[in-house]
Design a protein around this motif. Structure first.
Motif, short mmCIF file in Angstrom:
data_model
loop_
_atom_site.label_atom_id
_atom_site.label_comp_id
_atom_site.label_asym_id
_atom_site.label_seq_id
_atom_site.Cartn_x
_atom_site.Cartn_y
_atom_site.Cartn_z
N UNK A 253 -9.98 16.92 1.01
CA UNK A 253 -10.53 17.42 2.29
C UNK A 253 -11.89 18.08 2.15
N UNK B 5 -10.14 7.47 -3.45
CA UNK B 5 -11.44 8.13 -3.24
C UNK B 5 -11.33 9.66 -3.10
N UNK C 38 -22.23 9.56 6.99
CA UNK C 38 -21.07 9.30 6.14
C UNK C 38 -21.37 8.19 5.15
N UNK D 33 -9.89 11.53 -1.02
CA UNK D 33 -10.08 12.06 0.33
C UNK D 33 -9.15 13.22 0.66
N UNK D 34 -8.00 13.23 -0.03
CA UNK D 34 -7.02 14.29 0.26
C UNK D 34 -7.50 15.68 -0.16
N UNK E 271 -4.56 6.87 4.66
CA UNK E 271 -5.54 7.07 3.59
C UNK E 271 -6.67 8.00 3.97
N UNK F 165 -1.00 -0.35 13.64
CA UNK F 165 -2.07 0.58 13.26
C UNK F 165 -2.37 1.49 14.45
N UNK G 70 -14.48 6.66 7.15
CA UNK G 70 -15.13 5.91 8.23
C UNK G 70 -14.20 5.66 9.42
N UNK H 73 -21.63 8.57 1.16
CA UNK H 73 -20.75 7.71 0.35
C UNK H 73 -21.58 6.97 -0.70
N UNK I 260 -8.03 -0.65 5.34
CA UNK I 260 -8.97 0.26 6.03
C UNK I 260 -8.99 0.00 7.54
N UNK J 177 2.17 1.63 -3.55
CA UNK J 177 1.10 2.03 -4.48
C UNK J 177 0.67 3.48 -4.22
N UNK J 178 0.77 3.90 -2.97
CA UNK J 178 0.31 5.26 -2.61
C UNK J 178 1.31 6.36 -2.99
N UNK K 2 0.83 -1.20 0.00
CA UNK K 2 0.00 0.00 0.00
C UNK K 2 0.86 1.25 0.00
N UNK L 41 -15.62 18.10 2.91
CA UNK L 41 -16.37 17.51 4.02
C UNK L 41 -17.38 16.49 3.51
N UNK M 244 -0.68 14.78 -3.26
CA UNK M 244 -1.03 15.40 -1.98
C UNK M 244 0.00 16.44 -1.59
N UNK N 13 -0.11 9.06 -5.33
CA UNK N 13 -1.15 9.85 -4.65
C UNK N 13 -0.51 10.79 -3.62
N UNK O 200 -5.61 -0.98 -2.47
CA UNK O 200 -4.36 -0.72 -1.73
C UNK O 200 -4.22 0.76 -1.41
N UNK O 201 -4.72 1.58 -2.33
CA UNK O 201 -4.53 3.03 -2.22
C UNK O 201 -5.76 3.73 -1.67
N UNK O 202 -6.86 3.01 -1.57
CA UNK O 202 -8.14 3.59 -1.18
C UNK O 202 -8.47 4.82 -2.02
N UNK P 67 -16.86 11.32 -0.22
CA UNK P 67 -16.16 10.05 -0.41
C UNK P 67 -17.01 9.17 -1.32
#
Lengths: 409, 168
Positions: free
Chosen positions: B36, B31, B140, B33-34, A139, A182, A143, B144, B76, A66-67, A63, B38, A74, A70, B27-29, B41
């Motif tokens: 920001x 979506x 949320x 989200x960065x 990430x 975590x 949630x 979503x 997650x 892969x990130x 991860x 509100x 950022x 991104x 793996x990277x999620x 997602x």
């Protein structure tokens, strides 16, 4: 009606059980496996725990890789925002820095005092080492607010380990793998932290709001009247989950038409975390003086250790005597040297005195001769009237003077 | 000859692209989200799985989808198996839809997608709050679901271009 129901059943059966040639598993099998895994993980089965740890080790690293793109985006976005507000932030932070420097000194003193008092209260000293950890996965899920750090059980990280950004609390570890962990952030809905609100000194619990702030919960209604925007929130240490006195954030009051809301603005910006500190606590027991003495007594009861003790004492005495002799020897040597020097000086003195004496004797003889010469010189000196006399300076003349004239006269 | 083999390997890679994108997204999620924004997602894997299993895409293996679910849970921080179950349920739903559909209709698929993701998100929320005592924000989940539903058509257009390119 019946045929429609049949169609539905056929379609469902086909959806669940039909496995086309390219599929390795039917969907029903996969559903059953999923349900089984969920059930086992809810019962906290060992196999599932190990499976999760195994997957985590691989997945977190993957991860992270892969990130990278991104994270690059950022970072670029953040850099642009930073440059646009650079000067303003610089001015503000400069003022803050000056203020913090002055606060830091008094804070250090308090820390020392605190440590001393804790040592007095507890039977053990907890020495905490903060280790630097890199965030490998962040990430910012809508949630669950959590991050993955690159330190795990290998580095003595345990469940509940406190995580800091500088000296501000960020969260605590909720899952530990061999090389990764975590961290549940304070902003997560599942995070509950017992806190003290200063200067009012009110105890409360803050929970995450699933956003960048926390909410104050479990507090009596009357107490909230004392709150002000200047109130500081720090951990109270109740429940021993978090250490006491760790700053978390500042209280903010937002007013609706109906009610007042008390939220906590965290000091640390969780979305900008790159490195964090994990506090690894090791507890060492303090041995009191009485315990020490009793330990020594116990040792003496054992004959072997008693013998060793005597021998050790003997060695110590011998060593002490040796050192005394050595010192004495050194003193004597220096005394001998001093005396030798003195003798040498005396000898020199005697030599010079002897010289003086011999010179004195010589002078005395000369003087006696001169006196006799004055008195009897005319009898010995050869003149016109005294033909038998001697020439002045000759040995016969000298002899004649010393004899007070010629012998046959 | 070498040119031909390069072309072949490129074609192979291109045909495996959806499953590769699925793994990257879990793996990277993926979506946004960065940004920001509100409450903003959406669930990209849901769209991807729904579309390609509905089209019965040849390299979209159910087992790989199941594995992607396990990876998603790990990333997650959800209990293991939740996402796998969700993804597999989408596969079942699309398989069922494929079986009962004679004349496919994009709008019908779209609303069917809304129904399925609402059902799955509700199930997820129930399992997490009832069995695992998670504190989750229902708003949320609703937002979503709404954004996932809204973005479906945009991504479907892109995917259609991809399939067209593959067939050409």
């Amino acid at each position: 009606m019946a045929s429609s129901r049949d169609d539905f059943i056929i379609a469902i059966r086909s959806a669940f059980l039909k496995k086309s040639t390219k599929q390795k598993f039917s969907l029903l099998t996969l559903v059953l496996i999923s349900v089984l895994i969920i059930l086992l993980s809810s019962l906290d089965f060992k196999i599932i725990r190990y499976l999760k740890i195994g997957i985590s080790e691989v997945v977190y690293r993957s991860s992270f890789v892969v990130s990278i793109p991104e994270n690059l985006i950022k970072k670029s976005v953040k850099d642009i925002v930073d440059y646009s507000t650079f000067y303003k932030i610089y001015k503000k932070e400069k003022n803050e820095l000056n203020q913090l420097r002055s606060n830091n000194i008094s804070s250090e003193i308090t820390q020392f005092e605190n440590k001393e008092l804790k040592e007095l209260i507890n039977n053990y000293v907890s020495s905490a080492d903060k280790i630097l950890a890199k965030i490998i996965v962040d990430h910012d899920s809508p949630f669950l607010k959590s991050i993955i750090i690159n330190k795990g059980s290998k580095d003595n990280i345990k469940i509940g380990t406190n995580i800091y950004d500088q000296s501000y609390l960020v969260g605590r570890v909720i899952e530990v793998n061999y090389k990764t962990s975590r961290v549940l952030l304070l902003s997560d809905l599942n995070s509950n932290v017992p806190v003290t609100i200063a200067p009012q000194n009110i105890q409360a619990i803050i929970t995450g709001a699933g956003d960048e702030y926390g909410q104050i919960k479990y507090i009596k209604k009357g107490f909230t009247n004392d709150f002000s925007e200047q109130s500081i929130v720090y951990t109270s240490g109740t429940g021993a989950i978090f250490k006491s006195g760790i700053p978390i954030g500042r209280l903010k009051i937002s007013e609706d038409e109906k009610s007042k809301n008390y939220i906590v603005e965290f000091y640390s910006d969780f979305s900008q975390l790159k490195y964090v500190f994990a506090e690894v606590v090791t507890e060492t027991e303090i041995v009191s003086v009485d315990e020490k003495n009793s330990q020594e007594k116990d040792n003496l009861k054992n004959p072997m250790s008693a013998k060793l003790k005597i021998l050790e004492d003997e060695i110590q005495i011998i060593e002490e005597t040796n050192s005394k002799f050595k010192d004495e020897n050194e003193n004597l040597k220096s005394e001998v040297n001093r005396l030798n020097n003195e003798i040498l000086n005396f000898e020199n003195q005697i030599q010079s005195q002897k010289k003086t004496i011999s010179q004195f004797d010589l002078d005395k003889k000369e003087l006696g001769f001169l006196r006799l010469n004055l008195e009897y010189g005319h009898k010995c000196r050869k003149t016109f009237l005294n033909i038998k006399g001697f020439a002045v300076g000759t040995s016969e003349y000298k002899k004649c003077v010393l004899n007070k004239g010629r012998i046959n006269e | 000859m070498s040119n031909l083999s390069t072309k072949n390997s490129l074609h192979k890679l291109y045909s495996w692209l959806p499953i590769i994108v699925l793994f990257i997204s879990v793996l990277n999620e993926f979506d946004f989200n960065y940004l920001n924004l509100k409450y903003f997602s959406f669930n990209f894997p849901f769209i991807l799985i729904f579309f390609f299993t509905l089209k019965d895409f040849k390299h979209f293996d159910y087992f790989l989808v199941f594995i992607a679910g396990l990876i998603n849970d790990t990333v997650v921080g959800l209990p293991l198996g939740i996402s796998s179950l969700s993804y597999t349920l989408i596969c079942i739903a699309t398989s069922y839809l494929r079986n009962i559909t004679i004349r496919p209709n994009a709008i019908k698929d779209w609303f069917y997608f809304l129904f399925i993701i609402s059902l799955i998100n509700s199930m997820n929320y129930s399992i997490l709050t009832l069995f695992f005592t998670y504190n989750l924000e229902l708003v949320g989940y609703l937002i979503n679901t709404f954004f996932t539903f809204s973005f479906y058509m945009i991504f479907v257009t892109i995917f259609k271009y991809y399939i067209k390119g593959l067939n050409d």
